[in-house]
Enzyme design. Structure first.
Site, short mmCIF file in Angstrom:
data_model
loop_
_atom_site.label_atom_id
_atom_site.label_comp_id
_atom_site.label_asym_id
_atom_site.label_seq_id
_atom_site.Cartn_x
_atom_site.Cartn_y
_atom_site.Cartn_z
N GLU A 100 -5.53 -8.36 -1.37
CA GLU A 100 -6.02 -8.35 0.01
C GLU A 100 -7.49 -7.88 0.13
O GLU A 100 -7.68 -7.11 -0.81
CB GLU A 100 -5.46 -7.20 0.98
CG GLU A 100 -4.19 -7.36 1.68
CD GLU A 100 -3.68 -6.29 2.42
OE1 GLU A 100 -4.77 -5.58 2.91
OE2 GLU A 100 -2.60 -6.10 2.52
N GLU B 145 0.75 -1.08 -0.15
CA GLU B 145 -0.08 -0.05 -0.13
C GLU B 145 0.92 1.20 -0.15
O GLU B 145 0.88 2.27 0.91
CB GLU B 145 -1.03 -0.09 1.19
CG GLU B 145 -2.16 -1.03 0.90
CD GLU B 145 -3.00 -1.23 2.21
OE1 GLU B 145 -2.75 -0.39 3.23
OE2 GLU B 145 -4.35 -1.72 1.96
#
Ligand code: BG6
Length: 475
Positions: free
Chosen positions: A375, A185
């Site tokens: 995810e 991220e």
């Protein structure tokens, strides 16, 4: 062309044969701190106090409980846990490597053999069950020494140290690991600079964040260059925390704003996929007098360090309004006004399965690269009373999201795989609460670290096993 056409053809099984079904965890949330030096994630207390505590210099409180120091004891239980994942039929499993296991303070000359041996064992254990290991090089957990000495990725020195760390991993594991991603991220830095190890914030915070982002881009690109230089047989990707931005209404100002907000997120993938700063951002820097310090060869590094695929985390969409009187709050990544059509979790994350298909189509349209859903999951409170947890809500969550993945595949998006976050309960990255549970497997521990840490299957365990077994035919 209408969207229903693509809804209708999903009675065929469109999940590719080699679809990477599985799950994802991170080192800092799972392993615990046995046998390693501290990382910044060891200073995450329960609750949402980390940033405040860091800014006040009180982050190492004697009284606080820090759940990541326990994790879920994966350092000790990885064999049993991997056996459970194998029972679910996982084809792939994403782990991250704790930097402080390999280079305890981040600056040593020689890597720590014990740390390397641990990950070698984890990888071998996965391969024993034909589970493809997927490695995230850095998932937030910088050695605390680098935070203290350099203010994390604010310093260019940390870029070099990261590249050394990444090169060590390639050297030792690239013959066994075919899928890599550079920085988890990467765009979270915009909202939480601490995740890039930055605890001292300057007056011109925006300029500082873009400077740190530049260092993260360089770190990622240099790792990609290093990986490619050796012609390893595998792929190296980037990882974006993605939330597709919706306009609150069809008021042109809202629509325009949603495009701009979308670019705030996609700027991070643009640089890593296109290999240069997009013009809209250069113009923004000029307008805001943001001055990024660059070296002469930085542009060439970004150009050479383009990634092979894009990995995303997806938990929800976000909605924006040009009317500043409508309040917003933060989800996993960015800020959102309340979308009246969506339900939200106890943590205020808005649930939006269709948003996953929208995300996949948008990313396909923009990049034409393979996409890994690295995810996706549901964090929820659950009570264990010595019997099976009937987590039908989780089954419903995954079923509805996977239906959208299937439709995206039907539409023509190249989705490489789907990794559930997280197949086993773990402390939350944002708040440290293990009681925000994501797993198909329950871990008997509470927010204070009390409990046996024993594992128990939830109802969703067999459901997900069946999904994998039938390659998504039951979706
Ligand atoms: C992603 C992170 O942002 O979201 C994970 O990569 C994190 O580390 C996941 O655990 C879910 O967030 P949280 O705060 O509910 O754990």
């Amino acid at each position: 062309m209408n969207a229903e056409v693509f809804d209708m053809i999903d009675n065929e099984n469109r999940f590719p044969e080699k679809f990477l079904w599985g799950g994802a965890i991170s080192s800092s949330q799972s392993e615990g701190n046995a046998n390693r030096e501290p990382s910044i994630y060891d200073f995450m207390p329960v609750g949402n106090k980390r940033t405040e505590w860091f800014l006040n210099g009180k982050y190492n409180s004697e009284e606080a409980f820090y759940p990541n120091r326990e994790g879920i004891h994966f350092y000790q239980t990885y064999k049993e846990d991997i056996q459970l994942f194998a029972k679910m039929g996982f084809k792939a499993f994403r782990i991250s490597i704790a930097w402080s296991r390999i280079y305890p303070n981040g600056e040593e000359e020689i890597p720590n053999p014990e740390g390397l041996a641990f990950y070698e064992d984890v990888i071998d254990e996965l391969l024993k069950y034909n589970i493809e290991p997927i490695i995230t090089i850095l998932h937030y957990d910088l050695p605390i020494h680098l935070v203290e000495k350099y203010n994390g990725f604010e310093s260019r020195k940390v870029v070099d140290l990261y590249v050394k760390f990444a090169s060590t991993l390639f050297e030792h594991f690239a013959s066994k690991v075919k899928y890599w991603m550079t920085i988890n991220e990467i765009n979270i830095v915009k909202y939480c600079p601490l995740d890039a190890g930055v605890k001292i914030l300057r007056k011109n915070k925006e300029e500082q964040i873009f400077q740190i982002s530049h260092h993260l881009f360089l770190a990622s690109a240099k790792a990609v260059i290093e990986y490619k230089k050796h012609h390893y047989d595998g792929k190296i990707g980037m990882m974006l925390g993605y939330e597709p931005i919706y306009p609150y209404t069809c008021l042109p100002e809202d629509v325009l704003m949603s495009e701009i907000r979308e670019n705030e997120i996609l700027f991070y993938s643009d640089v890593q996929i296109l290999g240069y700063y997009p013009q809209y951002m250069l113009n923004y820097f000029k307008e805001k007098k943001i001055n990024i310090k660059k070296s002469n060869d930085d542009d060439e590094i970004l150009k050479q360090g383009k990634v092979d695929y894009i990995a995303i985390s997806y938990y929800s969409s976000a909605t924006c309004s040009s009317d500043s009187s409508i309040s917003q709050k933060r989800g996993n990544i960015t800020y959102s006004v309340k979308n009246p059509y969506l339900k939200e979790t106890e943590w205020g994350w808005q649930l939006d399965p269709i948003g996953l298909r929208t995300s996949l189509i948008r990313l396909e349209n923009r990049y034409h690269l393979p996409i890994l859903i690295a995810e996706c999951g549901l964090g929820i409170k659950e009570e264990f009373k010595q019997e099976m947890i009937e987590d039908d809500y989780r089954i419903e969550f995954f079923d509805s999201h996977l239906k959208e993945v299937k439709k995206a595949l039907n539409y023509g998006v190249n989705v490489m795989g789907f990794l559930a976050w997280s197949p086993i309960d773990m402390p939350s990255a944002a708040t440290g609460e293990i009681e925000k549970r994501y797993g198909f497997i329950y871990v008997d521990a509470n927010n204070q670290g009390m409990g046996s840490y024993k594992r128990y299957k939830k109802k969703s365990f067999d459901w997900f096993k069946n999904v994998i077994e039938t390659n998504g035919k039951n979706i």
